[in-house]
Scaffold this active site. Structure first.
Site, PDB file in Angstrom:
ATOM      1  N   CYS A  11       4.041   3.081   9.538  1.00 54.21           N
ATOM      2  CA  CYS A  11       4.246   4.384   8.905  1.00 54.21           C
ATOM      3  C   CYS A  11       5.242   5.210   9.717  1.00 54.21           C
ATOM      4  CB  CYS A  11       2.931   5.138   8.781  1.00 54.21           C
ATOM      5  SG  CYS A  11       3.086   6.735   7.954  1.00 54.21           S
ATOM      6  N   ASP A  30      13.804  -3.973  -0.427  1.00 50.03           N
ATOM      7  CA  ASP A  30      14.958  -4.050  -1.346  1.00 50.03           C
ATOM      8  C   ASP A  30      14.837  -5.112  -2.430  1.00 50.03           C
ATOM      9  OD1 ASP A  30      16.041  -2.073   0.220  1.00 50.03           O
ATOM     10  OD2 ASP A  30      17.293  -3.432   1.385  1.00 50.03           O
ATOM     11  N   ASN A  77       9.369  -7.671   3.380  1.00 55.96           N
ATOM     12  CA  ASN A  77       9.348  -6.494   2.519  1.00 55.96           C
ATOM     13  C   ASN A  77      10.670  -5.747   2.644  1.00 55.96           C
ATOM     14  OD1 ASN A  77       7.953  -3.222   2.806  1.00 55.96           O
ATOM     15  ND2 ASN A  77       8.386  -4.278   0.901  1.00 55.96           N
ATOM     16  N   PRO A  81       0.846  -1.202   0.000  1.00 59.12           N
ATOM     17  CA  PRO A  81       0.000   0.000   0.000  1.00 59.12           C
ATOM     18  C   PRO A  81       0.877   1.246   0.000  1.00 59.12           C
ATOM     19  CG  PRO A  81      -0.014  -1.048   2.169  1.00 59.12           C
ATOM     20  CD  PRO A  81       0.763  -1.949   1.262  1.00 59.12           C
ATOM     21  N   LEU A  82       0.960   1.936  -1.127  1.00 61.63           N
ATOM     22  CA  LEU A  82       1.893   3.041  -1.322  1.00 61.63           C
ATOM     23  C   LEU A  82       1.144   4.370  -1.312  1.00 61.63           C
ATOM     24  CD1 LEU A  82       3.694   1.307  -4.286  1.00 61.63           C
ATOM     25  CD2 LEU A  82       4.674   1.596  -2.000  1.00 61.63           C
TER      26      LEU A  82
END
Length: 595
Positions: free
Chosen positions: A341, A444, A442, A256-257
């Site tokens: 976040c 790299d 998640n 979710p970006l």
């Protein structure tokens, strides 16, 4: 043979652009990156001066000018566009054009001869305000309709989860009922009151017991209230239906970006093989207030077969109520809690990464949302808050007891941001602690080789964020286990698809077109980092490597490699026509967020 200098690189782009009639000077003044942060001592001195004035600029991008939406004075009244027979609902105060001929005389020129909405759906709802209006405008500015195409799409709902006007009105007037949430919140209050003192707990037990005799209840060991942590058995009565089961294992998850993870971008990634998609982070308080802009983040395209939404909040009451609201009003396969976040705006009020250090509130939020949802609840976390102080391994065993269906772990702390490599060894250790609950890793992943190394750990699947922004075809590379030396023309076709999807989503009028342009420019700030496979000295490209200035195999490939804002604007003009006067753009996310 492709490496060059900065001066020669920009000289080559400018000379070729000027031959095509372009002009870079108009963008040069506004295309300057904001200056970097000052050292700590200078910041303290500045803070003292600013505190005296009562004002202080905060945030990572305090030097970045706030870019307000453009004011479009040349607009046709919505009542005329929608061909309403009744009068304008703005009445005498309406400032828009009502005469179509007068509007057309001052409207900006069309940017193309074909309208994607008309060619796809048989009708363009933006009528004469469309920037491709010539394609579907007849005599007397009448909006043409292709009946055959219109019937083909009749009754087809391509985008779901739109905010209903009646629901929005009830939310703003606080007329929406949250019975399940209120029932859960009462159990929290009872537990808190019992923990305050033994005396108050005894009185509460006496009132709650069915026989009314506290001493008898204590002797029998059958208290009517719950002491300690709540379990699923305590809350099962609040959820009459069983939860929907989702198989998360062995799938590729598009992260979710914020800003860049919009619906048109997710459609691009689905075409290239993304298995799971998730909406952008949505603030639960804004959703409860019925804000249209926040509800727009929950929209789901028909191509997203496994779709979830991500919520941000820091209080059990608002998060639980928001979960109950979404459970009854939108279609999703899972709901994700954002507890990773790192931005100050979210962290300082206790949300995002702040939840990782507030385990009691975190537990109440997870249990509360789980009690009102009919779909699985997932959580996204980081390794910790401080650098080299990992706490995820302590939280994960607790989350298993709270009822989480899946955990995603970003292999960096809040302080690290993106300046260091993700710690996949730590992710591997955490995946063993999470078993049998699936844990996704998640960080790299920019090639299929990176994905193979990640899957050699104990993770159940991988999440891709920046890797998908830099090269959205990475999903195809991973599934086919190959390096795709994609050409500049193929990459331009991807951008064309994005603009078409953007015009569908945001509109083909001036406002929708410029919104599509702004999101395209945000994405281009990441796309420019891609280095074509055919130019690499060694394969694969690493996400933390900064390449030298290089010339592409053709002009378009060179233009796409530029990290200059003005060159991104040139690409947007190739797709969406010339930018408005006094147009300026700076990326919301730092384009150089890697070393």
């Amino acid at each position: 043979q492709y490496v060059t200098t900065k001066e020669k690189f920009h000289e080559s782009i400018d000379s070729a652009w000027q031959k095509e009639g372009g002009d870079r000077k108009t963008q040069e003044e506004d295309a300057v990156e904001p200056p970097g942060k000052k050292i700590k001592l200078e910041e303290q001195t500045e803070d003292r001066k600013e505190k005296e004035d009562g004002k202080k600029a905060r945030g990572q991008f305090k030097c970045r000018p706030h870019r307000k939406p453009h004011n479009y004075d040349i607009r046709l009244c919505p009542s005329v566009v929608q061909e309403r027979a009744d009068k304008c609902f703005y009445g005498d105060k309406c400032k828009f054009f009502h005469d179509i001929a007068e509007y057309m005389s001052v409207k900006p020129e069309d940017i193309g001869e074909r309208c994607h909405l008309f060619d796809t759906f048989g009708r363009c709802q933006y009528s004469v305000t469309c920037r491709f209006a010539k394609a579907h405008t007849g005599e007397g500015f009448k909006n043409l309709v292709n009946e055959e195409l219109l019937k083909k799409h009749e009754g087809r709902l391509m985008v779901k989860n739109a905010l209903d006007k009646d629901l929005q009105r009830r939310l703003r007037k606080k007329q929406v009922s949250f019975k399940a949430s209120e029932a859960y919140l009462k159990t929290i209050n009872k537990t808190a009151s019992q923990g305050a003192s033994k005396k108050k707990a005894a009185e509460c037990q006496a009132l709650q017991c069915s026989n009314g005799d506290a001493s008898t209840a204590g002797q029998d060991g059958q208290n009517c209230t719950t002491v300690g942590a709540l379990t699923d058995a305590d809350l099962i009565k609040l959820r009459p239906s069983e939860k929907k089961q989702v198989d998360f294992r062995d799938k590729m998850y598009l992260a979710p970006l914020t800003t860049c993870g919009n619906l048109p971008f997710r459609r691009i990634c689905k075409r290239f093989g993304a298995d799971i998609t998730c909406g952008e982070m949505a603030m639960c308080t804004n959703l409860l207030q019925g804000q249209s802009s926040e509800w727009a983040l929950l929209k789901r395209h028909e191509s997203e077969d496994l779709f979830g939404v991500q919520l941000e909040g820091c209080f059990p009451d608002t998060m639980t109520k928001c979960a109950e609201l979404l459970n009854h009003n939108i279609e999703v396969d899972f709901v994700d809690i954002n507890s990773g976040c790192p931005i100050d705006l979210v962290y300082k009020k206790g949300g995002g990464c702040g939840l990782m250090t507030r385990t009691h509130k975190f537990e109440q939020i997870v249990r509360g949302m789980n009690s009102v949802l009919d779909v699985p609840l997932t959580v996204k976390i980081r390794t910790g808050v401080q650098d080299k102080v990992n706490i995820a391994h302590k939280l994960i065993p607790e989350m298993k007891n709270w009822g989480v269906s899946m955990i995603t772990l970003h292999g960096r702390s809040r302080e690290q941001r993106y300046t260091k490599l993700a710690d996949w060894e730590y992710i591997d250790n955490c995946s063993k602690l999470a078993s049998p609950i699936p844990l996704f890793g998640n960080g790299d992943i920019l090639s299929y080789e990176d994905a193979i190394k990640a899957r050699e750990t104990g993770v159940s699947g991988i999440m891709l964020g920046r890797g998908a922004l830099i090269k959205p075809w990475i999903f195809t590379e991973i599934k086919e286990q190959r390096h795709w030396d994609i050409s500049s023309n193929e990459r331009m076709d991807i951008l064309k698809d994005f603009t078409r999807f953007g015009l569908e989503h945001w509109g083909s009028d001036t406002q929708g077109l410029e919104k599509t342009r702004s999101f395209l420019l945000e994405w281009l700030s990441f796309l420019c980092r891609y280095i074509p496979v055919g130019l690499l000295e060694h394969v694969p490209q690493k996400i933390n490597e900064r390449p030298p200035y290089y010339m592409g195999r053709d002009y378009l490939e060179t233009l796409m490699a530029s990290q200059h804002v003005g060159d991104w604007i040139k690409i947007s003009e190739m797709l969406l026509g010339p930018v408005p006067q006094n147009f300026s753009f700076l990326p919301k996310h730092k384009a150089n967020a890697y070393k």
